[in-house]
Design a protein around this motif. Structure first.
Motif, PDB file in Angstrom:
ATOM      1  N   VAL A 216       3.236 117.965 -51.772  1.00 46.89           N
ATOM      2  CA  VAL A 216       2.841 118.545 -50.488  1.00 46.89           C
ATOM      3  C   VAL A 216       4.006 118.406 -49.514  1.00 46.89           C
ATOM      4  CG1 VAL A 216       1.792 116.347 -49.760  1.00 46.89           C
ATOM      5  CG2 VAL A 216       1.160 118.475 -48.610  1.00 46.89           C
ATOM      6  N   ARG A 217       4.309 119.497 -48.817  1.00 41.00           N
ATOM      7  CA  ARG A 217       5.380 119.466 -47.807  1.00 41.00           C
ATOM      8  C   ARG A 217       4.754 119.208 -46.445  1.00 41.00           C
ATOM      9  NH1 ARG A 217       9.672 124.181 -47.674  1.00 41.00           N
ATOM     10  NH2 ARG A 217      10.671 122.770 -49.175  1.00 41.00           N
ATOM     11  N   LEU A 218       5.268 118.208 -45.746  1.00 35.48           N
ATOM     12  CA  LEU A 218       4.751 117.842 -44.429  1.00 35.48           C
ATOM     13  C   LEU A 218       5.862 117.863 -43.393  1.00 35.48           C
ATOM     14  CD1 LEU A 218       2.394 114.807 -45.205  1.00 35.48           C
ATOM     15  CD2 LEU A 218       1.791 117.220 -44.987  1.00 35.48           C
ATOM     16  N   PHE A 219       5.575 118.503 -42.260  1.00 36.97           N
ATOM     17  CA  PHE A 219       6.430 118.438 -41.090  1.00 36.97           C
ATOM     18  C   PHE A 219       5.897 117.313 -40.208  1.00 36.97           C
ATOM     19  CE2 PHE A 219       7.553 122.452 -42.720  1.00 36.97           C
ATOM     20  CZ  PHE A 219       8.650 122.979 -42.054  1.00 36.97           C
ATOM     21  N   MET A 220       6.759 116.349 -39.858  1.00 35.73           N
ATOM     22  CA  MET A 220       6.338 115.219 -39.034  1.00 35.73           C
ATOM     23  C   MET A 220       7.208 115.117 -37.794  1.00 35.73           C
ATOM     24  SD  MET A 220       5.316 112.094 -41.553  1.00 35.73           S
ATOM     25  CE  MET A 220       4.050 112.262 -42.820  1.00 35.73           C
ATOM     26  N   ASN A 221       6.569 114.744 -36.689  1.00 34.32           N
ATOM     27  CA  ASN A 221       7.260 114.658 -35.406  1.00 34.32           C
ATOM     28  C   ASN A 221       7.972 113.324 -35.230  1.00 34.32           C
ATOM     29  OD1 ASN A 221       6.446 117.188 -33.787  1.00 34.32           O
ATOM     30  ND2 ASN A 221       4.503 116.485 -34.640  1.00 34.32           N
ATOM     31  N   THR A 222       8.959 113.344 -34.373  1.00 38.90           N
ATOM     32  CA  THR A 222       9.663 112.134 -33.953  1.00 38.90           C
ATOM     33  C   THR A 222       9.650 112.094 -32.422  1.00 38.90           C
ATOM     34  OG1 THR A 222      11.773 113.317 -33.963  1.00 38.90           O
ATOM     35  CG2 THR A 222      11.184 112.074 -35.952  1.00 38.90           C
ATOM     36  N   HIS A 223       9.926 110.920 -31.884  1.00 40.50           N
ATOM     37  CA  HIS A 223      10.044 110.783 -30.438  1.00 40.50           C
ATOM     38  C   HIS A 223      11.528 110.723 -30.074  1.00 40.50           C
ATOM     39  CE1 HIS A 223       9.842 108.979 -26.413  1.00 40.50           C
ATOM     40  NE2 HIS A 223       8.666 109.568 -26.347  1.00 40.50           N
ATOM     41  N   PRO A 224      11.933 111.362 -28.962  1.00 41.52           N
ATOM     42  CA  PRO A 224      13.354 111.364 -28.598  1.00 41.52           C
ATOM     43  C   PRO A 224      13.994 109.983 -28.567  1.00 41.52           C
ATOM     44  CG  PRO A 224      12.155 112.893 -27.208  1.00 41.52           C
ATOM     45  CD  PRO A 224      11.121 112.174 -28.024  1.00 41.52           C
ATOM     46  N   SER A 225      13.236 108.951 -28.172  1.00 43.85           N
ATOM     47  CA  SER A 225      13.830 107.622 -28.033  1.00 43.85           C
ATOM     48  C   SER A 225      14.135 106.960 -29.370  1.00 43.85           C
ATOM     49  CB  SER A 225      12.914 106.719 -27.198  1.00 43.85           C
ATOM     50  OG  SER A 225      11.655 106.575 -27.813  1.00 43.85           O
ATOM     51  N   GLU A 226      13.642 107.503 -30.467  1.00 48.33           N
ATOM     52  CA  GLU A 226      13.960 106.898 -31.763  1.00 48.33           C
ATOM     53  C   GLU A 226      15.041 107.661 -32.523  1.00 48.33           C
ATOM     54  OE1 GLU A 226      10.669 106.895 -34.589  1.00 48.33           O
ATOM     55  OE2 GLU A 226       9.790 108.653 -33.618  1.00 48.33           O
ATOM     56  N   MET A 227      15.552 108.726 -31.929  1.00 51.19           N
ATOM     57  CA  MET A 227      16.601 109.485 -32.580  1.00 51.19           C
ATOM     58  C   MET A 227      17.840 108.621 -32.815  1.00 51.19           C
ATOM     59  SD  MET A 227      15.855 112.678 -33.275  1.00 51.19           S
ATOM     60  CE  MET A 227      14.438 111.860 -33.959  1.00 51.19           C
ATOM     61  N   PHE A 228      18.422 108.779 -33.975  1.00 49.88           N
ATOM     62  CA  PHE A 228      19.690 108.152 -34.344  1.00 49.88           C
ATOM     63  C   PHE A 228      19.606 106.636 -34.497  1.00 49.88           C
ATOM     64  CE2 PHE A 228      20.781 111.603 -31.161  1.00 49.88           C
ATOM     65  CZ  PHE A 228      20.874 112.608 -32.114  1.00 49.88           C
TER      66      PHE A 228
END
Length: 368
Positions: A216-228
């Motif tokens: 199953v392919r899932l698109f999941m969100n991230t929060h800007p403050s956890e980038m990188f």
């Protein structure tokens, strides 16, 4: 066991402040006879009083102050004793405190010095400041007890309307908190728990995927403050172990796209983990075409503001969107139209070259 009550506050420098309510009734005001003296022009001379009723019950009365006393941001009527509970947010004018309680042994850590008749210089940076958030205890319970769930929204291909993937949309399931993610994200912001909530939603999505037979392919969100951050990669490793059948696509907020050097490193890290990525909300702010060309993603999700009523839009807007879609495809990325709700929008998007579709027309989010 005896209950020890105290007020938790913060100094102007941000340090925690603990004021035990050792002598009741307990008065708050500018006068030097008050057990808690607040030096603030918006606090009356004798502003409010906390009293005990029974063994473990407290009440707060506003004593006719000019700028009011508040419990959980609701202003009290003058001279009316209002019951208090542990965790309540109290304001005396603009000065903010939280009422807390502990068992008797906590008295040794709170009251190691005589804090009675304490004078506090109030921080007047904002009216009714939100140093403390309502429902903090319930929010932390939600995270600690995994009281979150997810809805899956279908992503389909335009040509055959076949299911290609799902976007994972978090929901709360604590009985005393809202379910809607936007409300939970606002509370998380006040508590500094945005990343923890983002991780909890992704983990819930992976656990649901683990119960699906087959890939199953899932698109999941991230929060800007956890980038990188390393914490992001660690959290992705956890969910991939949780759901080995998952083909994961991480959605990157458009504000992160401007960090080209960091995005290049991130793209390499994700691909080495077998994780794809998508630029989310493309077109909602700056289109960032230069950055898009520097680090082409696997998918570009066009914001619903571009899609809404596109079949009724001017030829100029339609041509602009069509050119953007073809530019994205020329980079080797897949173009996805978000927020498609009508057949007219779908037909126009398909004619423009969009490959994938997400919206109420092809499927609403469903709890899993």
């Amino acid at each position: 066991m005896t209950t020890v009550w105290f007020l938790e506050g913060a100094t102007a420098g941000g340090d925690a402040l603990f004021i035990p309510l050792e002598s009741l009734p307990f008065h708050i005001g500018r006068d030097n006879t008050c057990e808690l003296r607040l030096i603030s022009k918006d606090v009356s001379r004798i502003h409010a009083r906390i009293e005990q009723h029974g063994n473990d019950r407290l009440t707060l009365s506003d004593l006719g102050s000019t700028n009011g006393s508040f419990v959980n941001r609701e202003r009290l009527s003058p001279n009316v004793a209002t019951p208090l509970s542990a965790g309540d947010i109290l304001h005396f004018g603009k000065s903010e405190f939280r009422l807390k309680s502990k068992s008797a042994q906590f008295n040794q850590t709170v009251a190691t010095t005589d804090l009675m008749n304490m004078t506090v210089m109030a921080d007047l940076s904002a009216p009714l400041p939100e140093h403390f958030a309502l429902q903090e205890q319930e929010f932390l319970e939600m995270l600690n007890q995994n009281l979150v769930t997810v809805a899956y929204q279908p992503i389909v291909d335009f040509e055959h309307r076949r299911l290609m993937a799902y976007e994972v949309l978090g929901r709360g399931k604590h009985p005393l908190l809202p379910q809607a993610p936007i409300r939970l994200l606002e509370l998380a912001r006040l508590l500094g728990k945005e990343v923890a909530l983002s991780e909890a939603f992704r983990l819930a999505g992976a656990r649901a995927a683990a119960n699906i037979s087959g890939p199953v392919r899932l698109f999941m969100n991230t929060h800007p403050s956890e980038m990188f951050t390393e914490a992001l990669y660690e959290s992705l490793t956890v969910i991939m172990v949780t759901a080995p059948n998952m083909d994961l696509v991480i959605e990157v907020h458009e504000t992160a796209v401007a960090e080209v050097a960091k995005m290049k490193v991130m793209a390499q890290r994700l691909r080495s983990m077998g994780v794809k990525f998508a630029y989310d909300d493309f077109g909602a702010g700056q289109s960032r075409l230069n950055e898009l060309a520097e680090v082409p993603p696997d998918f570009v999700k066009f914001d619903m503001s571009l899609i809404r009523n596109i079949d009724q839009a001017s030829p100029t807007k339609q041509n602009m969107l069509s050119r953007l879609v073809h530019m994205v495809k020329d980079l080797g990325s897949v173009a996805l139209a978000e927020g498609v709700e009508t057949d007219g929008e779908a037909e126009m998007c398909q004619s423009m070259g969009f490959q994938l579709c997400q919206g109420y027309l092809t499927g609403r989010p469903k709890l899993v």
